[in-house]
Every structure is written in C-alpha cells, then in structure tokens.
Design an enzyme around this catalytic site. Structure first.
Site, PDB file in Angstrom:
ATOM      1  N   ASN A 143       0.811  -1.222   0.000  1.00 61.24           N
ATOM      2  CA  ASN A 143       0.000   0.000   0.000  1.00 61.24           C
ATOM      3  C   ASN A 143       0.843   1.270   0.000  1.00 61.24           C
ATOM      4  O   ASN A 143       0.322   2.357   0.238  1.00 61.24           O
ATOM      5  CB  ASN A 143      -0.953   0.009   1.203  1.00 61.24           C
ATOM      6  CG  ASN A 143      -0.209  -0.008   2.536  1.00 61.24           C
ATOM      7  OD1 ASN A 143       1.016  -0.188   2.583  1.00 61.24           O
ATOM      8  ND2 ASN A 143      -0.941   0.161   3.627  1.00 61.24           N
ATOM      9  N   HIS A 243       3.905   5.521  11.808  1.00 57.83           N
ATOM     10  CA  HIS A 243       2.787   4.766  12.384  1.00 57.83           C
ATOM     11  C   HIS A 243       3.116   3.295  12.662  1.00 57.83           C
ATOM     12  O   HIS A 243       2.218   2.518  12.998  1.00 57.83           O
ATOM     13  CB  HIS A 243       1.523   4.888  11.515  1.00 57.83           C
ATOM     14  CG  HIS A 243       1.710   4.542  10.073  1.00 57.83           C
ATOM     15  ND1 HIS A 243       1.564   5.468   9.069  1.00 57.83           N
ATOM     16  CD2 HIS A 243       2.023   3.389   9.457  1.00 57.83           C
ATOM     17  CE1 HIS A 243       1.769   4.901   7.893  1.00 57.83           C
ATOM     18  NE2 HIS A 243       2.060   3.627   8.099  1.00 57.83           N
ATOM     19  N   HIS A 296      -4.037   6.345  10.757  1.00 53.62           N
ATOM     20  CA  HIS A 296      -3.138   6.896   9.740  1.00 53.62           C
ATOM     21  C   HIS A 296      -3.754   6.829   8.353  1.00 53.62           C
ATOM     22  O   HIS A 296      -3.222   7.401   7.408  1.00 53.62           O
ATOM     23  CB  HIS A 296      -1.794   6.160   9.739  1.00 53.62           C
ATOM     24  CG  HIS A 296      -1.798   4.870   8.974  1.00 53.62           C
ATOM     25  ND1 HIS A 296      -2.345   3.719   9.478  1.00 53.62           N
ATOM     26  CD2 HIS A 296      -1.330   4.562   7.731  1.00 53.62           C
ATOM     27  CE1 HIS A 296      -2.200   2.748   8.589  1.00 53.62           C
ATOM     28  NE2 HIS A 296      -1.599   3.219   7.521  1.00 53.62           N
ATOM     29  N   GLY A 299      -7.887   2.327   6.311  1.00 57.59           N
ATOM     30  CA  GLY A 299      -7.909   0.933   6.774  1.00 57.59           C
ATOM     31  C   GLY A 299      -8.556   0.022   5.745  1.00 57.59           C
ATOM     32  O   GLY A 299      -9.531   0.388   5.082  1.00 57.59           O
ATOM     33  N   LYS A 375       2.719   4.013  -7.955  1.00 58.08           N
ATOM     34  CA  LYS A 375       2.783   2.753  -7.220  1.00 58.08           C
ATOM     35  C   LYS A 375       3.961   1.893  -7.678  1.00 58.08           C
ATOM     36  O   LYS A 375       4.815   1.520  -6.887  1.00 58.08           O
ATOM     37  CB  LYS A 375       1.479   1.955  -7.404  1.00 58.08           C
ATOM     38  CG  LYS A 375       0.240   2.632  -6.857  1.00 58.08           C
ATOM     39  CD  LYS A 375       0.182   2.601  -5.348  1.00 58.08           C
ATOM     40  CE  LYS A 375      -0.061   1.210  -4.818  1.00 58.08           C
ATOM     41  NZ  LYS A 375      -0.193   1.195  -3.344  1.00 58.08           N
TER      42      LYS A 375
END
Length: 401
Positions: A143, A243, A296, A299, A375
């Site tokens: 991600n 995080h 953060h 989810g 990405k």
C-alpha cells in the site's frame, strides 16, 4: 460529541488488568477477525491498555490500527516495516498550471532519478554512511505510494495552500526493517511473552528500531525529492508522522501498529485511496487519552486475496481502476497490485476522520484529492538505462543552474 477519553471497556480477562479504549462509533464496521486478534493481544502477559481506532483491520501478528501499552516489548506488534509512516509536502507548483498527463509522464521516472549521495545525511542521523544506502528513495510495494495531490477543501487558518500542489508519501524502512525483524524472529521465535525491558535482546532491538525509524523518515524525504526533481519543483515539509514504532513511556512500552503517533497540536495526514479523498488533521489535547495515537488511513475493508474476486475482472475494469472521478491517474504496471489496491479495498477515510473528531482527538484541516498516484513501474531495462542517462544529464544541468 463522543467521550473524549474513549469508551473504556475492561477486557473479560480481568486478571490481566487490560482495558480497551475504542475510539470509533457503534456504526463503524470492524471485521470480526480484527476483534478476535485484538482480544488475543489483550490477553498477552504484561498488557496494560489498548487504544483502538476506526481503521482497525486484521494483520499478520495482530490487528492494524491500534496502540498497545505493555510492561514489556513486543516487536511483532510493530512488524517488519519499522518506522513506516506518511509525509506530506507542499510543492512550489501552482495547481492552475498542472497538466495531468505531463505530470504522470514525469512521475513515471521517479525511481530512475539518481539521488544525491546520502552518506552525509545518514551520518547526520548517527548512522554509517553506507547504511542500507542503496534502498533510500524507494517506495516499495503493497500500500505504499507517492501521490500528487490538490487541496479539495481547507480551513482558512490551516496549513494548506489551496493554490499549490502537494505530495503525500507513504513508505517505511524497506529491507532494513525487514532484516531487523527477521533476525530477531530467527533468534527469539514467536516472542509470545514479549521481551523484558533492559535485557540484551530488548536493548538491541530498540537501538535497531530507532535507527530504522530515522532511516524511514529520510527515505520518505528522498522519495519526495526525487518526485520534485521530475516535476521541476521545490518542496516544503508539512508533516512527517510514523505509524509503525514503539515508544518508552512512564507507564510502559507503547506499540503503534498502523496508528500514527502524534503530540497535541501536531499536523497529520490520514490517507484515503487513489480514488478517494485523503485528509489532513491537527491532533488535539485528548490524544493523550488515546496513548498518543490516531488513525493513519482509511484501513482495509477487504484483504488482497478477496479483491481479486471483486474488481478488475476485465480489461475495461482494470483500465477504470487506473483513473478516478477527478481525472486522476494511477501509475501501476503491476496488474495484481492495481486490483489489490483498488478504492473498494478500503474503508471511507471521511468516516474515519469523523469518528476521531467525535472523540475530540483531531480537528479536520482539509481534504486532498488524488491526481497522480505512483505505485510501481516495470519498464524495459534497456529503455530504463537510456532514460537514466538522459535524466542524469538534465539533473546535473539543473543543479549547476
């Protein structure tokens, strides 16, 4: 408004003395497996308190989207991407001059740009000049991303300039964090009972951990610098928030797994997806009651395997996944990753922020729309080398000027 201190719920295993503070509304959807994992964490020896956020979802060694306070160290609750976080930068590029297609073409070359020699910057962090230097400035998979954004809405007194473009970078410690974690697992196994503070294993891990957190922050900075070079722009840091980390506090060891660590007054990004809005918030005083943690990002709603039956089944669907309603572009040559990171895989970041605001943990400062999301690129090797040579010459000329 919700209870600013959270909904304190003692765990059934009262002998453990662990309390769970849930900072999400009853209407927030949380997967059952994430709740089971949360209960399992609460049962571990020495666990004192858990703070849980609306982006909670299952993870490999425990749920993602929580802070766990214990009287000992549990490295597996942080995982292998130690120091992973998000950094938000402002570009000195006006939105009115943006040409999306050109920006996407430029950002495709992000990881082909030769960064400056990082040795001095590593040494400034107290690290060896060649400490995993070859991986600096790289995003990684999963991600992680580098995203060009525009301000969709902003508070008049906030830090966001509506006329300028921004970069949001999500990445971590890459092979460094993975090597630290794998070596510890090989030496100590599952560590179900944790590591006692002060032991050789705990001290060694914390030293490596601190190095990885610093390295990861520098990695995000260098990713942004590479992106800025491709866009012919300068950058200014707005926020840098990790995080995946641990902190030693007066009450014990706070483990942040997919939960941003913030102090009151700190600015933090809360990521959406490449086809939904991200958000920028300011932490309020009540975050001291959430162990200094907030969400953060949105989810995950569906895991990676499940997404292959939900999106991208045809060529036209996959082409649609590479865009969004604002005309945005996803740079992702990995077909599987394109499907696994589709917007439908994630919860609604706006609802996540609303829950945090309801518990007085944050003040919303603005929303950001995704324009170009980098990405992964799988270019032909020979063309990549030719492009590198051209870019090196260009960058040398720009630096000289």
């Amino acid at each position: 408004m919700g209870n600013p201190s959270g909904d304190k719920i003692p765990h059934d295993a009262t002998a453990r003395g662990c309390a769970i503070s849930r900072f999400y509304s009853p209407s927030t959807w949380i997967e059952g497996e994430a709740i089971r994992q949360l209960d399992e964490v609460a049962m571990r020896p020495g666990m004192v308190e858990l703070s849980v956020f609306p982006d909670l979802h299952p993870g490999k060694y425990g749920p993602v989207g929580m802070v766990a306070l214990a009287d000992r160290l549990y490295p597996q609750l942080v995982g292998n991407d130690i120091g992973c976080g998000m950094s938000l930068f402002e570009l000195d590029l006006p939105l009115r001059k943006l040409r999306l297609d050109k920006a996407a073409e430029q950002l495709r070359k992000l990881e082909e740009v030769d960064p400056d020699d990082p040795s001095e910057r590593l040494e400034a962090l107290g690290l060896a000049g060649d400490y995993f230097a070859g991986a600096l400035g790289t995003i990684g998979g999963g991600n992680h991303f580098c995203e060009l954004q525009a301000v969709d809405a902003a508070a008049d007194t906030g830090p966001l300039d509506r006329q300028r473009l921004h970069l949001l970078v999500h990445s971590g410690s890459r092979s460094l964090g993975a090597s630290i974690f794998s070596e510890l697992i090989a030496a100590k196994g599952a560590m179900h009972d944790g590591l006692e503070i002060g032991t050789e294993a705990a001290v060694g891990y914390l030293l490596d951990h601190d190095a990885a957190v610093s390295w990861a922050s520098l990695n995000r900075q260098m990713i942004a610098e590479r992106a800025a070079w491709t866009l012919r722009a300068d950058i200014r840091l707005v926020a840098d928030v990790p995080h995946n980390l641990v902190r030693l506090t007066e009450r014990g060891v706070a483990h942040y797994k997919g939960a941003a660590y913030v102090e009151p007054g700190a600015i933090a990004p809360i990521a959406g997806s490449r086809a939904t809005l991200s958000h920028v918030v300011r932490a309020l005083d009540a975050v001291t009651g959430s162990l200094g943690g907030i969400s953060h990002g949105a989810g995950r709603k569906y895991d990676r395997r499940a997404m292959h039956g939900r999106a991208g089944g045809t060529k036209s669907e996959r082409e649609a996944l590479a865009g969004n309603e604002w005309g945005g572009i996803a740079i992702c040559d990995d077909r599987n990753l394109l499907v696994e990171e589709a917007a439908g895989a994630y919860k609604d970041a706006g609802k996540v922020v609303a829950d945090l605001e309801n518990f007085a943990l944050v003040e919303p400062l603005g929303a950001m729309r995704p324009l170009v999301t980098y990405k992964s690129v799988q270019a032909d090797i020979r063309e990549r080398e030719r492009s590198k040579m051209r870019d090196r010459a260009t960058i040398r000329r720009m630096r000289h000027d």
